[in-house]
Scaffold this active site. Structure first.
Site, PDB file in Angstrom:
ATOM      1  N   ARG A 109     -10.820  -6.400   8.019  1.00 44.03           N
ATOM      2  CA  ARG A 109      -9.860  -6.933   8.995  1.00 44.03           C
ATOM      3  C   ARG A 109     -10.510  -7.816  10.057  1.00 44.03           C
ATOM      4  O   ARG A 109     -10.145  -7.821  11.209  1.00 44.03           O
ATOM      5  CB  ARG A 109      -9.059  -5.809   9.679  1.00 44.03           C
ATOM      6  N   LYS A 110     -11.534  -8.573   9.609  1.00 40.30           N
ATOM      7  CA  LYS A 110     -12.131  -9.572  10.497  1.00 40.30           C
ATOM      8  C   LYS A 110     -12.039 -10.957   9.862  1.00 40.30           C
ATOM      9  O   LYS A 110     -12.784 -11.866  10.213  1.00 40.30           O
ATOM     10  CB  LYS A 110     -13.614  -9.246  10.730  1.00 40.30           C
ATOM     11  N   LEU A 112     -12.786 -11.697   6.658  1.00 38.11           N
ATOM     12  CA  LEU A 112     -13.794 -12.023   5.630  1.00 38.11           C
ATOM     13  C   LEU A 112     -13.168 -12.276   4.264  1.00 38.11           C
ATOM     14  O   LEU A 112     -13.585 -13.176   3.533  1.00 38.11           O
ATOM     15  CB  LEU A 112     -14.853 -10.918   5.536  1.00 38.11           C
ATOM     16  N   LEU A 113     -12.160 -11.481   3.903  1.00 38.61           N
ATOM     17  CA  LEU A 113     -11.490 -11.770   2.629  1.00 38.61           C
ATOM     18  C   LEU A 113     -10.887 -13.176   2.678  1.00 38.61           C
ATOM     19  O   LEU A 113     -10.967 -13.928   1.707  1.00 38.61           O
ATOM     20  CB  LEU A 113     -10.397 -10.732   2.330  1.00 38.61           C
ATOM     21  N   SER A 138      -5.254  -4.721  -5.970  1.00 41.93           N
ATOM     22  CA  SER A 138      -5.403  -3.278  -5.754  1.00 41.93           C
ATOM     23  C   SER A 138      -4.225  -2.763  -4.941  1.00 41.93           C
ATOM     24  O   SER A 138      -3.818  -1.614  -5.074  1.00 41.93           O
ATOM     25  CB  SER A 138      -6.713  -2.969  -5.028  1.00 41.93           C
ATOM     26  N   TYR A 143      -2.207 -10.370  -1.601  1.00 40.21           N
ATOM     27  CA  TYR A 143      -2.506 -11.722  -2.076  1.00 40.21           C
ATOM     28  C   TYR A 143      -1.417 -12.775  -1.919  1.00 40.21           C
ATOM     29  O   TYR A 143      -1.675 -13.957  -2.133  1.00 40.21           O
ATOM     30  CB  TYR A 143      -2.992 -11.660  -3.532  1.00 40.21           C
ATOM     31  N   PHE A 435      -8.775  -6.305 -15.577  1.00 36.85           N
ATOM     32  CA  PHE A 435     -10.020  -7.068 -15.342  1.00 36.85           C
ATOM     33  C   PHE A 435     -10.348  -7.063 -13.860  1.00 36.85           C
ATOM     34  O   PHE A 435      -9.532  -6.633 -13.064  1.00 36.85           O
ATOM     35  CB  PHE A 435      -9.929  -8.512 -15.865  1.00 36.85           C
TER      36      PHE A 435
HETATM   37  C1  LIG Z   1      -8.491  -5.531   0.763  1.00 29.87           C
HETATM   38  C2  LIG Z   1      -9.734  -6.077   1.461  1.00 29.87           C
HETATM   39  C3  LIG Z   1     -10.491  -6.974   0.460  1.00 29.87           C
HETATM   40  C4  LIG Z   1      -9.288  -6.908   2.658  1.00 29.87           C
HETATM   41  O1  LIG Z   1     -10.403  -7.551   3.247  1.00 29.87           O
HETATM   42  P1  LIG Z   1     -10.395  -7.981   4.806  1.00 29.87           P
HETATM   43  O2  LIG Z   1     -11.648  -8.740   5.045  1.00 29.87           O
HETATM   44  O3  LIG Z   1     -10.116  -6.801   5.639  1.00 29.87           O
HETATM   45  O4  LIG Z   1      -9.157  -8.960   4.853  1.00 29.87           O
HETATM   46  P2  LIG Z   1      -8.893 -10.047   5.987  1.00 29.87           P
HETATM   47  O5  LIG Z   1      -9.441  -9.542   7.298  1.00 29.87           O
HETATM   48  O6  LIG Z   1      -9.348 -11.387   5.553  1.00 29.87           O
HETATM   49  O7  LIG Z   1      -7.306  -9.969   6.020  1.00 29.87           O
HETATM   50  C5  LIG Z   1      -6.491 -11.068   5.791  1.00 29.87           C
HETATM   51  C6  LIG Z   1      -5.077 -10.638   5.992  1.00 29.87           C
HETATM   52  O8  LIG Z   1      -4.705  -9.739   4.933  1.00 29.87           O
HETATM   53  C7  LIG Z   1      -4.200  -8.527   5.483  1.00 29.87           C
HETATM   54  N1  LIG Z   1      -4.629  -7.440   4.604  1.00 29.87           N
HETATM   55  C8  LIG Z   1      -5.865  -7.206   4.169  1.00 29.87           C
HETATM   56  N2  LIG Z   1      -5.876  -6.132   3.361  1.00 29.87           N
HETATM   57  C9  LIG Z   1      -4.608  -5.682   3.313  1.00 29.87           C
HETATM   58  C10 LIG Z   1      -3.989  -4.582   2.663  1.00 29.87           C
HETATM   59  N3  LIG Z   1      -4.697  -3.732   1.895  1.00 29.87           N
HETATM   60  N4  LIG Z   1      -2.653  -4.441   2.819  1.00 29.87           N
HETATM   61  C11 LIG Z   1      -1.945  -5.285   3.575  1.00 29.87           C
HETATM   62  N5  LIG Z   1      -2.489  -6.352   4.229  1.00 29.87           N
HETATM   63  C12 LIG Z   1      -3.802  -6.527   4.098  1.00 29.87           C
HETATM   64  C13 LIG Z   1      -4.840  -8.434   6.854  1.00 29.87           C
HETATM   65  O9  LIG Z   1      -4.097  -7.593   7.712  1.00 29.87           O
HETATM   66  C14 LIG Z   1      -4.815  -9.868   7.287  1.00 29.87           C
HETATM   67  O10 LIG Z   1      -3.498 -10.210   7.720  1.00 29.87           O
HETATM   68  P3  LIG Z   1      -3.229 -11.330   8.833  1.00 29.87           P
HETATM   69  O11 LIG Z   1      -3.742 -12.616   8.250  1.00 29.87           O
HETATM   70  O12 LIG Z   1      -1.763 -11.301   9.003  1.00 29.87           O
HETATM   71  O13 LIG Z   1      -4.029 -10.892  10.036  1.00 29.87           O
HETATM   72  C15 LIG Z   1     -10.681  -4.944   1.948  1.00 29.87           C
HETATM   73  O14 LIG Z   1      -9.961  -4.106   2.835  1.00 29.87           O
HETATM   74  C16 LIG Z   1     -11.251  -4.112   0.800  1.00 29.87           C
HETATM   75  O15 LIG Z   1     -12.326  -4.436   0.317  1.00 29.87           O
HETATM   76  N6  LIG Z   1     -10.552  -3.044   0.365  1.00 29.87           N
HETATM   77  C17 LIG Z   1     -11.009  -2.144  -0.676  1.00 29.87           C
HETATM   78  C18 LIG Z   1     -11.191  -2.853  -2.031  1.00 29.87           C
HETATM   79  C19 LIG Z   1      -9.972  -3.650  -2.431  1.00 29.87           C
HETATM   80  O16 LIG Z   1      -8.844  -3.202  -2.356  1.00 29.87           O
HETATM   81  N7  LIG Z   1     -10.234  -4.890  -2.913  1.00 29.87           N
HETATM   82  C20 LIG Z   1      -9.218  -5.785  -3.386  1.00 29.87           C
HETATM   83  C21 LIG Z   1      -9.296  -5.817  -4.859  1.00 29.87           C
HETATM   84  S1  LIG Z   1      -7.940  -6.625  -5.644  1.00 29.87           S
END
Ligand SMILES: CC(C)(COP(=O)(O)OP(=O)(O)OC[C@H]1O[C@@H](n2cnc3c(N)ncnc32)[C@H](O)[C@@H]1OP(=O)(O)O)[C@@H](O)C(=O)NCCC(=O)NCCS
Length: 435
Positions: A109-110, A112-113, A138, A143, A435
């Site tokens: 939630r910084k 990075l995604l 997930s 997305y 995948f």
């Molecule tokens: C899901 C994950 C990749 C998100 O990464 P992150 O760096 O926290 O995401 P970001 O900070 O770039 O978030 C971007 C936006 O997506 C939202 N978001 C991120 N993960 C979310 C989730 N699981 N559910 C709902 N919203 C989510 C954030 O709130 C943010 O919203 P905003 O733009 O309105 O502020 C991370 O939490 C993770 O690694 N989770 C476990 C593994 C996983 O689920 N991977 C995805 C595989 S498909």
């Protein structure tokens, strides 16, 4: 807030396997007993992998390491998906299949995604190997903001042992002629046969996603320690006229209840190039001795198996979101697939993440279902978020039905319906392989 590139975005090499594995184990907490960092060679395509490397000194409590820890990662596979072709045909479109997405729990939630997704989509565009990206999510809420739309459902069907399958006589008779045999995975020969059947089935199966040829022999790697007491994966192969026409990848789990066999059969992939092959495979799957039920994953909402078994009331059915698609190059993607009907619309595409897509495109489909798509200054017939095109791209979920959830504005009455009908396939797509 000052703009910072911390952590640093980097390419990955085989020397990074240990820190990739550290991050992956931390993100997913799904440790695979017996798997070493070097085993990642079989699971990751480093050509597409990128990571975020933390900068600065080790933190209190951290052991010193040769290389700084990774805090984010993604990779992708070279895959393809079966989508509508011109008129009543199917065609295969290459997709960049995103995978291995993870952000360290300390750094979530910084944004990075968001950084990784921009990097990924821009690199797919720059490489120009495919115009469409795909993924499994997930969690369904992640997305859409990056322009992906859910294009198919993964329907899980559970049938009881001995389920009666009633098909039209011609299908049933042809199924009698299908030859079946079972082999144990993973062997080089078994994996090669599986891949052959996988490609043959995908050619005729809307929504089917295929794995890369380069990974055909490694995709089903077995880790005996992780498998524990479970049996090895089995492969049921189907042949018609000497050709492989389908397969089921399965594992049985033995269970006894009060002196009664209650084993289960989990079928992670079931695919067939034609209906008789599908019927023959499922007949065999529901007839394994010492079992009581069989679960089939990645089926479709209008699956023949479900209706052969008596319809939704006769099977236990659950649905999940399956393949999410994202158009990375709108005009190329829209011309790589075919259409069910002629259509002529000017689209105003909204796409903040991939700005080269944003703007007006005239999609003109001739009576043969073949399209051209070119930039235009004409007045738009409809405005669409790019995710709406991704969701409708596979031909399953209609564009019209998704306007209420994904947005879209019709400027010319009838434009949504016209495009929606042209994009829609005759049948429902199947869920994608994992995948
Ligand atoms: C899901 C994950 C990749 C998100 O990464 P992150 O760096 O926290 O995401 P970001 O900070 O770039 O978030 C971007 C936006 O997506 C939202 N978001 C991120 N993960 C979310 C989730 N699981 N559910 C709902 N919203 C989510 C954030 O709130 C943010 O919203 P905003 O733009 O309105 O502020 C991370 O939490 C993770 O690694 N989770 C476990 C593994 C996983 O689920 N991977 C995805 C595989 S498909």
């Amino acid at each position: 807030m000052p703009v910072t590139d911390d952590p640093r975005l980097i390419d990955l090499t085989p020397e990074d396997y240990p820190r990739i594995k550290d991050l992956d184990d931390t993100v997913w907490f799904e440790v695979v007993p017996g798997q070493t960092p070097e085993d990642l060679r079989d699971h990751l395509d480093l050509r597409h992998a990128r990571a975020l490397e933390r900068t600065g000194e080790p933190l209190p409590g951290e052991a010193p390491t040769d290389r700084p820890p990774l805090v984010g990662i993604y990779s992708a596979y070279d895959m393809a998906v079966t989508v509508p072709g011109p008129r009543d045909t199917l065609t295969r479109v290459p997709i960049d299949g995103l995978t291995w997405v993870g952000i360290h729990p300390d750094h979530r939630r910084k944004g990075l995604l968001t950084r990784l997704m921009k990097d990924h989509l821009h690199r797919v565009h720059d490489r120009a190997e495919c115009a469409v990206a795909g993924l499994h999510a997930s969690e369904a809420a992640i997305y859409g903001r990056f322009g992906y739309g859910c294009s198919s459902l993964d329907v899980k069907l559970t049938l009881g042992r001995g389920a009666e399958l009633t098909a039209p006589p011609a299908v049933a008779e042809a199924a009698d002629g299908v030859q079946l045999h079972m082999v144990t995975l993973p062997t080089e020969q078994g994996m090669a046969a599986l891949h052959e059947a996988h490609l043959a089935s995908a050619a005729t199966t809307l929504g089917a996603v295929t794995r890369p040829d380069a990974m055909a022999l490694t995709w089903w790697r077995d880790y005996p320690k992780a498998r524990g007491e479970k049996e090895k994966r089995r492969l049921l192969l189907a042949r018609r006229d000497g050709r492989l026409t389908g397969y089921a990848a399965l594992r049985r789990e033995s269970k006894w209840d009060d002196a009664t066999p209650q084993g289960t059969v989990q079928v992670v992939e079931l695919a067939a190039a034609d209906d008789p092959t599908l019927l023959a495979l499922v007949r065999r799957l529901v007839s394994f001795d010492l079992t009581s039920k069989v679960t089939l994953w990645s089926r479709s909402v209008d699956d023949p198996v479900m209706w052969w078994a008596g319809g939704p009331r006769s099977v236990d059915l659950r649905a999940y979101d399956s393949l999410w698609l994202r158009l990375v190059d709108v005009p190329r993607a829209l011309t790589e697939r075919g259409y069910a009907a002629a259509c002529d619309v000017v689209l105003e595409v909204e796409d903040a993440l991939c700005p080269w897509n944003a703007g007006r495109w005239r999609l003109a489909v001739d009576t043969d279902g073949r399209a051209t798509c070119a930039s235009t200054d004409e007045v738009p017939d409809l405005t669409v978020p790019v995710a709406l095109l991704g969701a409708a791209y596979g031909g399953g979920r209609s564009l019209a039905s998704q306007v209420p959830t994904l947005g879209g504005t019709e400027h010319t009455p009838g434009a949504v319906r016209q495009l929606s009908r042209a994009m829609r396939a005759d049948t429902e797509p199947y869920g994608a392989i994992g995948f």
